[in-house]
Design an enzyme around this catalytic site. Structure first.
Site, mmCIF file in Angstrom:
data_model
loop_
_atom_site.group_PDB
_atom_site.id
_atom_site.type_symbol
_atom_site.label_atom_id
_atom_site.label_comp_id
_atom_site.label_asym_id
_atom_site.label_seq_id
_atom_site.Cartn_x
_atom_site.Cartn_y
_atom_site.Cartn_z
ATOM 1 N NE ARG A 146 87.252 44.968 10.359
ATOM 2 C CZ ARG A 146 88.512 45.312 10.122
ATOM 3 N NH1 ARG A 146 88.801 46.121 9.115
ATOM 4 N NH2 ARG A 146 89.473 44.856 10.876
ATOM 5 N NE ARG B 60 70.043 32.005 -7.710
ATOM 6 C CZ ARG B 60 69.199 32.249 -6.746
ATOM 7 N NH1 ARG B 60 68.585 33.414 -6.659
ATOM 8 N NH2 ARG B 60 68.932 31.319 -5.855
ATOM 9 C CB ALA C 3 68.091 27.741 -1.372
ATOM 10 C CD GLU D 219 62.089 29.302 -0.588
ATOM 11 O OE1 GLU D 219 62.152 29.043 -1.813
ATOM 12 O OE2 GLU D 219 61.608 30.370 -0.162
ATOM 13 C CD GLU E 125 63.395 27.378 -4.895
ATOM 14 O OE1 GLU E 125 64.327 26.544 -5.073
ATOM 15 O OE2 GLU E 125 63.613 28.553 -4.567
ATOM 16 N N PRO F 145 82.049 35.531 5.320
ATOM 17 C CG PRO F 145 83.616 34.248 6.476
ATOM 18 C CD PRO F 145 82.776 34.274 5.219
ATOM 19 C CD GLU G 152 73.360 34.531 2.490
ATOM 20 O OE1 GLU G 152 72.345 34.092 1.939
ATOM 21 O OE2 GLU G 152 74.372 34.891 1.867
ATOM 22 C CD GLU H 164 61.456 31.134 -6.841
ATOM 23 O OE1 GLU H 164 62.434 30.824 -6.160
ATOM 24 O OE2 GLU H 164 60.278 31.081 -6.404
#
Length: 184
Positions: A36, A63, A75, A91, A95, A113, A118, A140
């Site tokens: 894995r 992105r 986020a 955030e 932002e 998953p 995360e 950013e």
């Protein structure tokens, strides 16, 4: 019957500023073995914030991995040891330049998953302050885009909003507010 896999061996292949990559040899429930590969990430938090006009505050940013601009909930990633609620509040302020009188957890999601640890904590925010200045990171660049909640829900259902955490946050908040969710 509960399914399981038992770790037999772990090797770190890469350590970066956002994630580490590990490979694991595991014993399967039938006695066999497999490998894995796992992306280990601290997680993040996002905020579905409604302003006084009932608009959800989205941000538009480029992105690199997706190769396009996306509309997303404000986020960011959790700093090591940081509570998700604190991340969400930070955030939102960084932002959008706003603070919230009330932040409530809507849900927690595991976006990928199969290979990533995360977890993203999704909050709703009410009682927003007047807009102030953004406090963006040096790398950013984003614009705040207030969208009526019902319109944002339609944008999710028609595929205009494709970011998973944003889809979840918008649809949960819309359902909570009694907005009928019907695909066009």
């Amino acid at each position: 019957m509960a399914h399981f896999e038992k770790e037999l061996e772990k090797d770190e292949l890469y350590r970066g500023s956002i994630f580490t990559l590990t490979t694991h040899r595991v014993c399967l429930e039938n006695g066999g073995e497999s490998r894995r590969d796992v992306v280990n990430h601290h997680g993040g938090a996002c905020v579905a914030a409604l302003d006084q006009e009932g608009r959800i505050l989205l941000v538009r940013q480029y992105r690199f991995a997706a190769g396009q601009e996306l509309l997303e909930l404000p986020a960011g990633k959790l700093e090591p040891g940081e509570e998700p609620l604190k991340t969400a509040a930070r955030e939102l302020t960084e932002e959008t330049g706003r603070t919230a009188a009330h932040l409530t957890k809507l849900t927690e999601i595991i976006p990928t998953p199969a290979y990533c640890t995360e977890r993203i904590y999704v909050y709703e925010a009410h009682g927003l302050s007047a807009p102030g200045g953004q406090h963006l990171d040096r790398d950013e660049f984003l614009d705040v885009v207030p969208v009526p909640l019902e319109e944002a829900a339609k944008m999710v259902l028609t595929g205009e909003i494709t970011d998973a955490k944003t889809q979840v946050g918008v649809l949960l908040l819309a359902a909570k507010k009694g907005i009928a969710l019907r695909p066009e």
